[in-house]
Scaffold this active site. Sequence first.
Site, PDB file in Angstrom:
ATOM      1  N   GLY A  26      -6.426   3.725  -3.330  1.00  0.00           N
ATOM      2  CA  GLY A  26      -5.395   3.552  -4.522  1.00  0.00           C
ATOM      3  C   GLY A  26      -4.361   2.454  -3.991  1.00  0.00           C
ATOM      4  O   GLY A  26      -5.073   1.286  -3.577  1.00  0.00           O
ATOM      5  N   SER A  50      -7.422   8.740  -1.053  1.00  0.00           N
ATOM      6  CA  SER A  50      -7.021   9.829   0.122  1.00  0.00           C
ATOM      7  C   SER A  50      -5.467  10.102  -0.178  1.00  0.00           C
ATOM      8  O   SER A  50      -4.793   9.385  -0.573  1.00  0.00           O
ATOM      9  CB  SER A  50      -7.103   9.070   1.581  1.00  0.00           C
ATOM     10  OG  SER A  50      -6.567   9.872   2.494  1.00  0.00           O
ATOM     11  N   LYS A  89      12.408 -13.769  -9.260  1.00  0.00           N
ATOM     12  CA  LYS A  89      12.254 -14.498  -7.879  1.00  0.00           C
ATOM     13  C   LYS A  89      12.133 -15.934  -8.412  1.00  0.00           C
ATOM     14  O   LYS A  89      10.919 -16.048  -9.179  1.00  0.00           O
ATOM     15  CB  LYS A  89      11.076 -14.045  -7.058  1.00  0.00           C
ATOM     16  CG  LYS A  89      10.984 -14.879  -5.910  1.00  0.00           C
ATOM     17  CD  LYS A  89       9.582 -14.585  -4.997  1.00  0.00           C
ATOM     18  CE  LYS A  89       9.366 -15.423  -4.045  1.00  0.00           C
ATOM     19  NZ  LYS A  89       8.039 -15.235  -3.350  1.00  0.00           N
ATOM     20  N   PRO A 107      10.919 -23.853  -3.980  1.00  0.00           N
ATOM     21  CA  PRO A 107      11.256 -23.325  -5.471  1.00  0.00           C
ATOM     22  C   PRO A 107       9.874 -23.274  -6.214  1.00  0.00           C
ATOM     23  O   PRO A 107       8.961 -24.077  -5.935  1.00  0.00           O
ATOM     24  CB  PRO A 107      12.086 -24.338  -6.329  1.00  0.00           C
ATOM     25  CG  PRO A 107      11.855 -25.908  -5.392  1.00  0.00           C
ATOM     26  CD  PRO A 107      11.441 -25.536  -4.087  1.00  0.00           C
ATOM     27  N   VAL A 196     -13.077   9.696   1.937  1.00  0.00           N
ATOM     28  CA  VAL A 196     -14.413   9.407   2.072  1.00  0.00           C
ATOM     29  C   VAL A 196     -14.540   9.436   3.410  1.00  0.00           C
ATOM     30  O   VAL A 196     -14.208   8.939   4.415  1.00  0.00           O
ATOM     31  CB  VAL A 196     -14.451   7.736   1.798  1.00  0.00           C
ATOM     32  CG1 VAL A 196     -15.987   7.373   2.110  1.00  0.00           C
ATOM     33  CG2 VAL A 196     -14.350   7.746  -0.041  1.00  0.00           C
TER      34      VAL A 196
END
Length: 529
Positions: A26, A50, A89, A107, A196
Amino acid sequence: MTPPIPPETHVFFDRAGDCHIGIVGGGTAGWMSAATLKRRLGCRVTVVESSQIPSIGVGEATIPAMIDWLHNMGIDEDEFMRRTGATFKLGIRFDDWVEPQHRYWHPFGNCGGTIDGLDLVHHWNHAKQAGWIAPSVAYTDFSLQTRMCEQARGPRDQTGRCVLDNYAYHLDAGRLAVFLREIALAEGVEHRVGDVVGARCDRDGNLNEVFVENQASLVADLYIDCSGFASVLIDRAMHSGWTDWSSQLLCDRAVVCRKRPDFDSTSPLRPYTISTGMNAGWSWQIPLQENTGCGYVYSSAHIGDDDARQELSRLIGVDEDDTDFRTLGMRVGMRPNGWVGNCVAIGLSSGFIEPLESTGIFLVQRALDELVECGRAELFNARMNEVYCQTRDFVLMHYVVSRRRDTAFWRDAATVELPSSLARLLEVYQREGHVLLPDHAPTFAEANHHFILTPAGITPGRRFANCDMSQPEMREVTTEILESVVQQHHQLVAKFASHRRCLELITEPPPPLPPQGLSPFLAVEILCS
């Protein structure tokens, strides 16, 4: 040893609607993969996740490509920012990198545009060498985003309307994973929780099934390995090799924490990441809506975990005993064959470059784009090799152009053997004045290289074949243009809302709907009054 790639018999996406994609893992990589593939291909997608792996979620940053992903997925930016605790940001401020007490900016976006087809950097560089402008004038002084960072502005105007293209996000990675999971589940992705424990391959080397502890096996047409450094499919089952880059990028550990805000609701909120050169690596400070994510990426050959934790505590001003620190191991490198048979590695199972330029989420996003567009292993692997190698070179470039020699780490980091691609890039840059970029969709543009190289005194070779810079009138033209850029940016910055106000406009509840039965014109008058 990596087995040979089997013949191209798996062009899965010609029949995408009938394809079943199984994703192992995940987190950001797994759930971004699930949501993206489900939306773009319309196929069946199952995620096996998991329950044993905790989320880090101390603050992560992106590059502007994340905006494209939100747009392509049809995700509202305001909702995304509220759910992930995100801030805007506009760039990165590098402290103590070139040398102690030195500061420079990276930048987003262009820097002053071009003159006669040449990037402003060439005219700025010539003007400095000729004495037309003060030695203290930096190339990034002509960047709009730099000015906005210095004045703590956000990319929206006073009404909340977005009026800037090149920006990215700081966000809570744990909350992002939860948000992505909800999107994926709403799209119809199947979710299974389990560990798994193995896999079985057929005679051709393709995965037949993935064994899940105490559950039915996962059987799919295409498997995506998003299991992180564990690499439970691409490594353990498919035996895809790993190219190690730890002899060039020396940092292999990180200590991370959250810091409570040291500002009140009226203080300026930084729209940029701070990256600070440390004794044995570098640190990040990422401002979120509710706290600041902090971390120290370091070389275990040059500092121990306890000393790294203490050094970070001193820098960010926290009590070490009252702060929850976590220490993470990192494996720097990549898999030349991230797609083997019917298994594709995405995220940390595919490769890892230290997060200096915030490319972690982007590498997931880019792999998904290439997976869908290529549709076959050979082309996918070639393109992702190019992406990872350019990212490695760009990150490594920060170290090798540094003039720091005050600690063993900086002496070692600046004198590693360069990849031939980076050595050639630097040689061509200084001789001919241009940047050698990948042919297909480069991650970092020419301007990005100028931002890192010019503060270190690495100047591009002159490129004035079509104009005589020695002519007196060129001084007047060049200085006039430079002054005009600064004046325009000064006027533009005033039109942007403060970063904090941008976030307030996002997090404030929307105005109430007009009463039913009113005409649209009267409703507008009520809302605007």
